[in-house]
Design an enzyme around this catalytic site. Sequence first.
Site, mmCIF file in Angstrom:
data_model
loop_
_atom_site.group_PDB
_atom_site.id
_atom_site.type_symbol
_atom_site.label_atom_id
_atom_site.label_comp_id
_atom_site.label_asym_id
_atom_site.label_seq_id
_atom_site.Cartn_x
_atom_site.Cartn_y
_atom_site.Cartn_z
ATOM 1 N N ASP A 1 0.856 -1.174 0.000
ATOM 2 C CA ASP A 1 0.000 0.000 0.000
ATOM 3 C C ASP A 1 0.895 1.227 0.000
ATOM 4 O OD1 ASP A 1 -2.252 -1.576 0.248
ATOM 5 O OD2 ASP A 1 -2.227 -1.482 2.416
ATOM 6 N N ASN B 1 -5.253 -8.435 -3.730
ATOM 7 C CA ASN B 1 -6.695 -8.647 -3.868
ATOM 8 C C ASN B 1 -7.388 -7.506 -4.621
ATOM 9 O OD1 ASN B 1 -6.080 -7.149 -1.459
ATOM 10 N ND2 ASN B 1 -8.203 -7.362 -0.836
ATOM 11 N N HIS B 2 -6.768 -6.352 -4.726
ATOM 12 C CA HIS B 2 -7.373 -5.245 -5.482
ATOM 13 C C HIS B 2 -7.118 -5.355 -6.975
ATOM 14 C CE1 HIS B 2 -9.190 -2.458 -2.526
ATOM 15 N NE2 HIS B 2 -8.469 -3.225 -1.712
#
Length: 136
Positions: free
Chosen positions: A22, A79-80
Amino acid sequence: MALPYLVDVNVPNGKNFTVCGDFYDLLNIFELNGLPSEENPYLFNGDFVDRGSFSVEVILTLFTFKCVSQSAIHLSCGNHESKSMNKIYGFEGEVRSKLSDKFMELFAEVFCYLPLVHVINEKIFVVHGGLLALMA
């Protein structure tokens, strides 16, 4: 051509390897740590998109560096990087408004080819913490 699900990465002694997941501001990371190169490789551990209003610019920047020097940048699937998450969290809408439906189809296809795991120097196992909808 799909990349393997598991990628071995070797980093010579005395060299650094930056692992990112992130991230708030890709350009800030590059400003602080330098641009990706053979001497300054990066591993981005998924979730490149759905992180604000500039996900298209982020993923295109990462893909550009990957095309310029394959061993300077490594990309793992998170997962994005899935159709369902792209729809829920806004990447699909951003792509459709900035580019086109066809680009959204292309991103969805390319995300399917990203590796799931990187192993650094046969010691460090790096995998994204979120599971893709198809794997859950």
